[in-house]
Design an enzyme around this catalytic site. Structure first.
Site, short mmCIF file in Angstrom:
data_model
loop_
_atom_site.label_atom_id
_atom_site.label_comp_id
_atom_site.label_asym_id
_atom_site.label_seq_id
_atom_site.Cartn_x
_atom_site.Cartn_y
_atom_site.Cartn_z
N HIS A 11 0.84 -1.20 0.00
CA HIS A 11 0.00 0.00 0.00
C HIS A 11 0.88 1.26 0.00
O HIS A 11 1.80 1.37 0.79
CB HIS A 11 -0.88 -0.02 1.25
CG HIS A 11 -1.86 1.10 1.35
ND1 HIS A 11 -2.04 1.81 2.51
CD2 HIS A 11 -2.72 1.64 0.45
CE1 HIS A 11 -2.97 2.73 2.31
NE2 HIS A 11 -3.40 2.64 1.08
N GLU A 38 0.22 -0.52 -4.82
CA GLU A 38 -0.83 0.49 -4.97
C GLU A 38 -0.21 1.83 -4.64
O GLU A 38 0.59 1.93 -3.70
CB GLU A 38 -1.97 0.19 -3.98
CG GLU A 38 -3.18 1.12 -4.09
CD GLU A 38 -3.13 2.38 -3.22
OE1 GLU A 38 -4.04 3.19 -3.33
OE2 GLU A 38 -2.15 2.56 -2.45
N ASP A 40 -0.95 6.47 -5.18
CA ASP A 40 -1.94 7.52 -5.43
C ASP A 40 -1.38 8.59 -6.36
O ASP A 40 -0.22 8.98 -6.23
CB ASP A 40 -2.33 8.18 -4.11
CG ASP A 40 -2.72 7.16 -3.05
OD1 ASP A 40 -3.80 6.57 -3.20
OD2 ASP A 40 -1.94 6.95 -2.10
N HIS A 53 -0.55 11.26 -1.81
CA HIS A 53 -1.85 10.87 -1.25
C HIS A 53 -2.69 12.08 -0.86
O HIS A 53 -3.85 12.21 -1.26
CB HIS A 53 -1.64 9.97 -0.04
CG HIS A 53 -2.93 9.55 0.60
ND1 HIS A 53 -3.58 10.32 1.55
CD2 HIS A 53 -3.71 8.46 0.40
CE1 HIS A 53 -4.70 9.72 1.91
NE2 HIS A 53 -4.81 8.59 1.23
N GLU A 113 -4.09 4.39 -8.15
CA GLU A 113 -5.29 5.07 -7.65
C GLU A 113 -5.31 6.51 -8.11
O GLU A 113 -4.43 7.31 -7.78
CB GLU A 113 -5.37 5.02 -6.11
CG GLU A 113 -6.71 5.62 -5.69
CD GLU A 113 -6.89 5.80 -4.19
OE1 GLU A 113 -6.17 5.19 -3.39
OE2 GLU A 113 -7.78 6.60 -3.84
#
Ligand code: G3P
Ligand code: MG
Length: 251
Positions: A11, A38, A40, A53, A113
């Site tokens: 993550h 993953e 952002d 993020h 993301e």
């Protein structure tokens, strides 16, 4: 359907073992045996996507204001590592394209993301999708689906913009909890998977989503016991902050 060989993702790059959404995070994940991640992405002031993020400064980079108040080259000179530890001082905010190219070169599979600042949903979704599609044009053309990134977003506008800009790139709908109208949303946005917070998820919901033919991904699962339970229910994959607690062959 989940057509990827990856079931455990680091993550935000390297979980909590390194500053989130940085190259150091990726390297921490790789050192722990991870080959899926993953992270952002949002737009800087000049429209260049960066890996971050929060839509504002202050937590992971010193300073104040919004990410979209700065050009990408300014953000790339900021220190995204010191908040985490002194040894990571000077770790830069990555540019999305460089970060994704590094992942591709290292064989790290990406769940990208799309994290737009309010008001930038459409352009963020469209641009990130276009760039990812261009980067994986050969894989898309030759049907190597397991190597192509999976885009995800909480934003319905971003998902639709990504679909319109790069229809071939698979997308997933992010939800804090599985919405009652998840079937309609999944169909409307043309997604291949649903990404939900595991805390609200029930076994019955897992059965419904899997029976409907969608992939199911959970965030953010930080204990092996809970991960085992979710995988046992039929969840396809999850991301974790605690990459140190999972061996690559866990799933
Ligand atoms: O993509 C799953 C997860 O990352 C969503 O929450 O806030 O960590 O981006 P967040
Ligand atoms: Mg995220």
């Amino acid at each position: 359907m989940w057509r990827y060989p990856h079931h455990i993702l680091a993550h935000r790059g390297g979980g909590t073992l390194a500053p989130e959404n940085t190259l150091a995070g990726l390297k921490a994940g790789m050192a722990a045996g991870f080959c899926a991640v993953e992270f952002d992405v949002m737009l800087a002031r000049d429209g260049v996507p960066v890996v971050m993020h929060d839509p504002w400064l202050g937590r992971t980079v010193p300073g104040s204001g919004n990410v979209y108040d700065y050009d990408a080259h300014e953000l790339a000179q900021m220190d995204a590592g010191s908040w985490f530890s002194r040894t990571h001082h000077g770790e830069p905010v990555p540019l999305f394209v460089e970060f994704a190219q590094y992942c591709k070169a290292q064989g790290i599979w990406m769940n990208i993301e799309i994290k737009p600042a309010a008001g930038f949903e459409e352009e963020t979704g469209a641009l990130v999708a276009r760039l990812a599609q261009a980067m994986f044009a050969d894989e898309l053309a030759s049907g190597q689906w397991d190597r192509v990134p999976l885009l995800s977003s909480f934003s319905a506008v971003s998902l639709d913009a990504a679909r319109d800009a790069a229809p071939m790139l698979p997308r997933a709908a992010l939800m804090e909890r599985l919405a009652p109208e998840w079937r309609e949303r999944a169909q409307t946005h043309g997604v291949v998977a649903l990404h939900v917070n595991h805390k609200q998820l029930t076994q019955e919901q897992v059965i419904q989503v899997k029976t409907a033919g969608y992939g199911l991904f959970c965030y953010t699962v930080n204990t092996p016991a809970r991960a085992r339970e979710l995988l046992g229910w039929g969840v396809d994959a999850f991301c974790t902050d605690r990459i140190d607690l999972f061996t690559p062959d866990f799933a």
